[in-house]
Design a protein around this motif. Structure first.
Motif, PDB file in Angstrom:
ATOM      1  N   VAL A  69       0.840  -1.200   0.000  1.00 23.96           N
ATOM      2  CA  VAL A  69       0.000   0.000   0.000  1.00 23.96           C
ATOM      3  C   VAL A  69       0.876   1.251   0.000  1.00 23.96           C
ATOM      4  O   VAL A  69       0.594   2.232  -0.702  1.00 23.96           O
ATOM      5  N   LEU A  70       1.977   1.187   0.762  1.00 24.61           N
ATOM      6  CA  LEU A  70       2.910   2.319   0.787  1.00 24.61           C
ATOM      7  C   LEU A  70       3.489   2.575  -0.600  1.00 24.61           C
ATOM      8  O   LEU A  70       3.618   3.727  -1.027  1.00 24.61           O
ATOM      9  N   VAL A  71       3.790   1.500  -1.331  1.00 21.45           N
ATOM     10  CA  VAL A  71       4.306   1.654  -2.694  1.00 21.45           C
ATOM     11  C   VAL A  71       3.271   2.349  -3.579  1.00 21.45           C
ATOM     12  O   VAL A  71       3.606   3.202  -4.406  1.00 21.45           O
ATOM     13  N   LEU A  72       1.986   2.014  -3.374  1.00 22.97           N
ATOM     14  CA  LEU A  72       0.944   2.672  -4.170  1.00 22.97           C
ATOM     15  C   LEU A  72       0.931   4.167  -3.911  1.00 22.97           C
ATOM     16  O   LEU A  72       0.783   4.976  -4.834  1.00 22.97           O
ATOM     17  N   PHE A  73       1.108   4.564  -2.637  1.00 22.88           N
ATOM     18  CA  PHE A  73       1.107   5.995  -2.332  1.00 22.88           C
ATOM     19  C   PHE A  73       2.330   6.679  -2.939  1.00 22.88           C
ATOM     20  O   PHE A  73       2.235   7.798  -3.441  1.00 22.88           O
ATOM     21  N   VAL A  74       3.484   5.999  -2.880  1.00 25.58           N
ATOM     22  CA  VAL A  74       4.678   6.571  -3.507  1.00 25.58           C
ATOM     23  C   VAL A  74       4.458   6.757  -4.998  1.00 25.58           C
ATOM     24  O   VAL A  74       4.841   7.781  -5.590  1.00 25.58           O
ATOM     25  N   LEU A  75       3.777   5.790  -5.626  1.00 28.36           N
ATOM     26  CA  LEU A  75       3.463   5.898  -7.052  1.00 28.36           C
ATOM     27  C   LEU A  75       2.592   7.116  -7.339  1.00 28.36           C
ATOM     28  O   LEU A  75       2.838   7.855  -8.298  1.00 28.36           O
ATOM     29  N   ALA A  76       1.577   7.329  -6.465  1.00 31.73           N
ATOM     30  CA  ALA A  76       0.677   8.466  -6.679  1.00 31.73           C
ATOM     31  C   ALA A  76       1.459   9.773  -6.580  1.00 31.73           C
ATOM     32  O   ALA A  76       1.309  10.677  -7.414  1.00 31.73           O
ATOM     33  N   VAL A  77       2.325   9.869  -5.560  1.00 31.67           N
ATOM     34  CA  VAL A  77       3.101  11.098  -5.382  1.00 31.67           C
ATOM     35  C   VAL A  77       4.057  11.293  -6.559  1.00 31.67           C
ATOM     36  O   VAL A  77       4.229  12.419  -7.052  1.00 31.67           O
ATOM     37  N   ALA A  78       4.651  10.198  -7.045  1.00 33.03           N
ATOM     38  CA  ALA A  78       5.580  10.311  -8.172  1.00 33.03           C
ATOM     39  C   ALA A  78       4.858  10.796  -9.421  1.00 33.03           C
ATOM     40  O   ALA A  78       5.375  11.632 -10.169  1.00 33.03           O
ATOM     41  N   ALA A  79       3.625  10.285  -9.631  1.00 24.86           N
ATOM     42  CA  ALA A  79       2.870  10.715 -10.808  1.00 24.86           C
ATOM     43  C   ALA A  79       2.549  12.201 -10.717  1.00 24.86           C
ATOM     44  O   ALA A  79       2.714  12.953 -11.690  1.00 24.86           O
ATOM     45  N   ALA A  80       2.115  12.646  -9.525  1.00 26.12           N
ATOM     46  CA  ALA A  80       1.786  14.061  -9.353  1.00 26.12           C
ATOM     47  C   ALA A  80       3.015  14.930  -9.556  1.00 26.12           C
ATOM     48  O   ALA A  80       2.962  15.970 -10.237  1.00 26.12           O
ATOM     49  N   GLU A  81       4.140  14.473  -8.999  1.00 26.42           N
ATOM     50  CA  GLU A  81       5.380  15.238  -9.107  1.00 26.42           C
ATOM     51  C   GLU A  81       5.825  15.342 -10.569  1.00 26.42           C
ATOM     52  O   GLU A  81       6.240  16.420 -11.026  1.00 26.42           O
ATOM     53  N   ALA A  82       5.697  14.246 -11.314  1.00 30.72           N
ATOM     54  CA  ALA A  82       6.097  14.274 -12.723  1.00 30.72           C
ATOM     55  C   ALA A  82       5.224  15.241 -13.507  1.00 30.72           C
ATOM     56  O   ALA A  82       5.723  16.038 -14.312  1.00 30.72           O
ATOM     57  N   ALA A  83       3.896  15.219 -13.241  1.00 30.55           N
ATOM     58  CA  ALA A  83       2.985  16.089 -13.999  1.00 30.55           C
ATOM     59  C   ALA A  83       3.301  17.555 -13.732  1.00 30.55           C
ATOM     60  O   ALA A  83       3.471  18.353 -14.664  1.00 30.55           O
ATOM     61  N   VAL A  84       3.423  17.918 -12.428  1.00 31.12           N
ATOM     62  CA  VAL A  84       3.669  19.322 -12.098  1.00 31.12           C
ATOM     63  C   VAL A  84       5.053  19.754 -12.577  1.00 31.12           C
ATOM     64  O   VAL A  84       5.229  20.841 -13.143  1.00 31.12           O
ATOM     65  N   GLY A  85       6.047  18.885 -12.387  1.00 32.54           N
ATOM     66  CA  GLY A  85       7.405  19.250 -12.790  1.00 32.54           C
ATOM     67  C   GLY A  85       7.528  19.454 -14.284  1.00 32.54           C
ATOM     68  O   GLY A  85       8.146  20.417 -14.742  1.00 32.54           O
ATOM     69  N   LEU A  86       6.903  18.571 -15.055  1.00 35.54           N
ATOM     70  CA  LEU A  86       7.003  18.723 -16.509  1.00 35.54           C
ATOM     71  C   LEU A  86       6.227  19.936 -16.994  1.00 35.54           C
ATOM     72  O   LEU A  86       6.662  20.627 -17.928  1.00 35.54           O
TER      73      LEU A  86
ATOM     74  N   ALA B 167      -2.642  18.352  -7.987  1.00 37.10           N
ATOM     75  CA  ALA B 167      -1.507  18.298  -8.909  1.00 37.10           C
ATOM     76  C   ALA B 167      -1.974  18.461 -10.348  1.00 37.10           C
ATOM     77  O   ALA B 167      -1.332  19.157 -11.145  1.00 37.10           O
ATOM     78  N   MET B 168      -3.135  17.855 -10.664  1.00 34.91           N
ATOM     79  CA  MET B 168      -3.639  17.947 -12.033  1.00 34.91           C
ATOM     80  C   MET B 168      -4.025  19.375 -12.369  1.00 34.91           C
ATOM     81  O   MET B 168      -3.660  19.908 -13.432  1.00 34.91           O
ATOM     82  N   VAL B 169      -4.745  20.042 -11.435  1.00 31.25           N
ATOM     83  CA  VAL B 169      -5.133  21.436 -11.677  1.00 31.25           C
ATOM     84  C   VAL B 169      -3.890  22.306 -11.793  1.00 31.25           C
ATOM     85  O   VAL B 169      -3.785  23.163 -12.687  1.00 31.25           O
ATOM     86  N   GLY B 170      -2.908  22.046 -10.925  1.00 29.68           N
ATOM     87  CA  GLY B 170      -1.673  22.821 -10.978  1.00 29.68           C
ATOM     88  C   GLY B 170      -0.946  22.643 -12.295  1.00 29.68           C
ATOM     89  O   GLY B 170      -0.456  23.604 -12.888  1.00 29.68           O
ATOM     90  N   ALA B 171      -0.897  21.414 -12.787  1.00 29.73           N
ATOM     91  CA  ALA B 171      -0.207  21.154 -14.054  1.00 29.73           C
ATOM     92  C   ALA B 171      -0.910  21.846 -15.204  1.00 29.73           C
ATOM     93  O   ALA B 171      -0.275  22.435 -16.083  1.00 29.73           O
ATOM     94  N   VAL B 172      -2.257  21.831 -15.181  1.00 32.76           N
ATOM     95  CA  VAL B 172      -3.006  22.491 -16.260  1.00 32.76           C
ATOM     96  C   VAL B 172      -2.763  23.994 -16.230  1.00 32.76           C
ATOM     97  O   VAL B 172      -2.524  24.629 -17.264  1.00 32.76           O
ATOM     98  N   VAL B 173      -2.790  24.576 -15.020  1.00 27.49           N
ATOM     99  CA  VAL B 173      -2.590  26.024 -14.909  1.00 27.49           C
ATOM    100  C   VAL B 173      -1.184  26.408 -15.342  1.00 27.49           C
ATOM    101  O   VAL B 173      -0.981  27.387 -16.069  1.00 27.49           O
ATOM    102  N   LEU B 174      -0.190  25.609 -14.925  1.00 25.36           N
ATOM    103  CA  LEU B 174       1.188  25.943 -15.271  1.00 25.36           C
ATOM    104  C   LEU B 174       1.449  25.775 -16.763  1.00 25.36           C
ATOM    105  O   LEU B 174       2.182  26.547 -17.363  1.00 25.36           O
ATOM    106  N   GLY B 175       0.841  24.752 -17.355  1.00 21.48           N
ATOM    107  CA  GLY B 175       1.116  24.483 -18.756  1.00 21.48           C
ATOM    108  C   GLY B 175       0.277  25.320 -19.711  1.00 21.48           C
ATOM    109  O   GLY B 175       0.496  25.269 -20.909  1.00 21.48           O
ATOM    110  N   ARG B 176      -0.658  26.092 -19.159  1.00 22.14           N
ATOM    111  CA  ARG B 176      -1.546  26.892 -20.003  1.00 22.14           C
ATOM    112  C   ARG B 176      -0.756  28.016 -20.676  1.00 22.14           C
ATOM    113  O   ARG B 176       0.176  28.567 -20.104  1.00 22.14           O
ATOM    114  N   ARG B 177      -1.171  28.331 -21.874  1.00 24.51           N
ATOM    115  CA  ARG B 177      -0.538  29.450 -22.568  1.00 24.51           C
ATOM    116  C   ARG B 177      -1.017  30.745 -21.928  1.00 24.51           C
ATOM    117  O   ARG B 177      -2.196  31.042 -21.940  1.00 24.51           O
ATOM    118  N   ALA B 178      -0.108  31.495 -21.366  1.00 20.64           N
ATOM    119  CA  ALA B 178      -0.511  32.688 -20.615  1.00 20.64           C
ATOM    120  C   ALA B 178      -0.878  33.824 -21.569  1.00 20.64           C
ATOM    121  O   ALA B 178      -0.297  33.972 -22.618  1.00 20.64           O
TER     122      ALA B 178
END
Lengths: 109, 178
Positions: A69-86, B167-178
């Motif tokens: 279950v802990l691995v699943l949470f790490v996966l969720a955080v990694a996915a969120a981090e990748a989306a925001v970072g990219l 995180a999804m909302v944040g990614a959409v806002v950040l990636g949006r064309r300003a």
């Protein structure tokens, strides 16, 4: 059917973590740094799974599932981090036309 | 020959996938083009999923293939193609402080090596036959994980869902064309 001792999994996990850390610290390309961070997160997952199997040797019936279950949470955080970072990298690229870490030094003292 | 394969099959599979994972990881940090690095990372993710299977974490292995091999990898490839890195060959690969960073990574390797040399691992670490099966008879791995997840870890599960939404909302806002 003889498996490998859990120590080997931990050793492999440590090796992957060190490779990822070296990549994240030394490389200059932002995307490669992100790839290395994902690699480090995944190596930690590997060691958690290795430990989870050990917990099942000593404890109650469902003890080994805590690790999974802990691995699943790490996966969720990694996915969120990748989306925001990219998304951040895309925003930086749109403004600067580059993602060279050495030149993104506006906040440097 | 065949008997050798059946008796030491899991060990051989471990060595194979461990080698593939390390090769993929080295590919990630050493390739100049991040596209090749992403492919190396994909190899590493799939090998680690196979290692999860060897470790009897079937559900986690499948989720690893879906989330990492599917979702995160597609995200990375799209961003690499969007941010098309021309002038890649003219620039150096390593950052300004690569010597310091290299020393820090070597120190990390030394710390891990010291730990593995000094720490006494218990008997259950060394002998896999001591493991008991964690599942009740007739209960699959995903069923058992779901049992655990929705009973004991319900609040963290809900928090993770809100976290992913943020995180999804944040990614959409950040990636949006300003």
């Amino acid at each position: 059917m003889t498996g490998v001792p859990a120590t080997w999994y931990l050793l492999l996990s440590a090796a992957l973590f060190c490779i990822g850390a070296a990549g994240a610290l030394t490389r200059r390309n932002g995307i490669t740094i992100f790839l290395s961070i994902e690699l480090m997160l995944n190596s930690v997952n590997l060691s958690i799974v290795a430990y989870a199997r050990i917990a099942s040797a000593s404890g109650s019936l469902l003890a080994s599932l805590d690790g999974k279950v802990l691995v699943l949470f790490v996966l969720a955080v990694a996915a969120a981090e990748a989306a925001v970072g990219l998304a951040l990298f895309i925003a930086v690229y749109r403004n600067r036309r580059e993602i060279d870490i050495n030149r993104l030094n506006l906040m440097r003292w | 020959m065949f008997e050798f394969l059946t008796t030491s099959g899991p060990a051989l599979l471990f060595y194979l996938f461990a080698l593939m994972a390390v090769a993929g990881a080295v590919c990630v940090v050493s390739m100049r083009n991040p596209m090749y690095g992403a492919i190396g990372l994909l190899v590493c993710f799939l090998s680690i999923a196979a290692l999860f299977l060897l470790r009897h974490a079937e559900f986690v292995a499948v989720v690893q293939i879906f989330v990492y091999g599917g979702g995160i990898m597609v995200l990375f490839l799209f961003v690499i193609m969007l941010v098309n890195l021309h002038r890649l060959h003219e620039t150096t690969m390593l950052g300004n402080y690569w010597r310091t960073a290299f020393v820090v990574s070597l120190a990390l390797v030394a710390i891990f090596g010291f730990l593995f040399l000094k720490v006494e691992f218990g008997p259950s670490f060394e002998d896999p036959s001591k493991f008991v099966d964690a599942l009740e008879p007739g209960m699959g791995n995903s069923e058992a994980v779901a049992w655990k997840l929705y009973r004991e870890y319900l609040l963290p599960f809900e928090i993770a869902s809100v976290f992913l939404l943020v995180a999804m909302v944040g990614a959409v806002v950040l990636g949006r064309r300003a």
